[in-house]
Design a protein around this motif. Structure first.
Motif, short mmCIF file in Angstrom:
data_model
loop_
_atom_site.label_atom_id
_atom_site.label_comp_id
_atom_site.label_asym_id
_atom_site.label_seq_id
_atom_site.Cartn_x
_atom_site.Cartn_y
_atom_site.Cartn_z
N UNK A 28 4.53 -3.92 -4.48
CA UNK A 28 3.64 -3.85 -3.34
C UNK A 28 4.51 -3.61 -1.99
N UNK A 29 4.09 -2.73 -1.10
CA UNK A 29 4.97 -2.67 0.21
C UNK A 29 4.19 -2.69 1.36
N UNK A 30 4.76 -3.72 2.34
CA UNK A 30 4.10 -4.15 3.36
C UNK A 30 5.11 -3.99 4.60
N UNK A 31 4.53 -3.73 5.74
CA UNK A 31 5.41 -3.68 6.86
C UNK A 31 5.80 -5.44 7.08
N UNK A 32 6.95 -5.57 7.57
CA UNK A 32 7.46 -6.82 8.07
C UNK A 32 6.62 -7.40 9.28
N UNK A 33 5.77 -6.58 9.87
CA UNK A 33 4.94 -6.99 10.96
C UNK A 33 5.91 -7.51 12.13
#
Lengths: 33, 139
Positions: A28-33
């Motif tokens: 899974x790949x998410x922005x660090x935000x």
């Protein structure tokens, strides 16, 4: 039945190992935000 | 299972921290779906930032990069739940294209900070403890 009438055990036979299934892996790949 | 930080979502070739271009800072997680679901990871993602505030830059924007239609649906459902509860969500939902691994000094950042301080002060922060645990297990 005589013990000697049995086929000899195969010395090269490999016992199946009772290993746990390897973990499934998803990515899974998410922005660090 | 494993996690690393990097850059995604942009078109700049071979991005680095100082030449990020139009990429966004991201985390990539290898996980076992029989232990934790994609939906649970999305929940953790939303618990760790404020998606209802617009970001000031592409570098730090809120984004989910889905790989399958199931992941896209799970993300849409999570966004809809949050929007129903607290209002508009600025999180971008985009198909995953590429992940560029960040420089080594950005990996295991909290753990390295703690080591860098000589492990003194009031003991490691919870983030450093988690990072130390992950580093120990090669995650």
């Amino acid at each position: 039945m005589s013990l000697f009438s049995r086929p000899a055990a195969d010395p090269d036979a490999v016992e199946p190992l009772d290993l746990p299934a390897p973990p499934q892996v998803s990515t899974a790949t998410f922005a660090l935000g | 299972v494993k996690a690393r930080v990097g850059y995604s979502g942009g078109t700049t070739f071979a991005p680095t921290y100082h030449r990020l271009g139009d990429h966004t800072e991201t985390i990539q997680i290898d996980y076992d779906p029989s232990v934790i679901s994609y939906g649970e990871l999305i929940d953790v993602f939303f618990q760790n930032h404020t998606p209802t505030h617009p970001s000031h830059s592409v570098q730090y924007r809120s984004a989910i990069f889905y790989r399958t239609e199931d992941e896209r649906r799970a993300a849409e459902e999570a966004i809809a739940r949050i929007e129903a509860a607290v209002g508009h969500v600025y999180t971008a939902l985009e198909p995953f294209r590429a992940f560029h691994l960040a420089e080594d000094y950005h990996q295991k950042y909290y753990f390295k900070q703690w080591i860098g301080r000589g492990q003194q002060a009031k003991g490691p922060s919870p983030q450093a403890l988690r990072a130390a645990f992950c580093a120990w297990y090669g995650a």
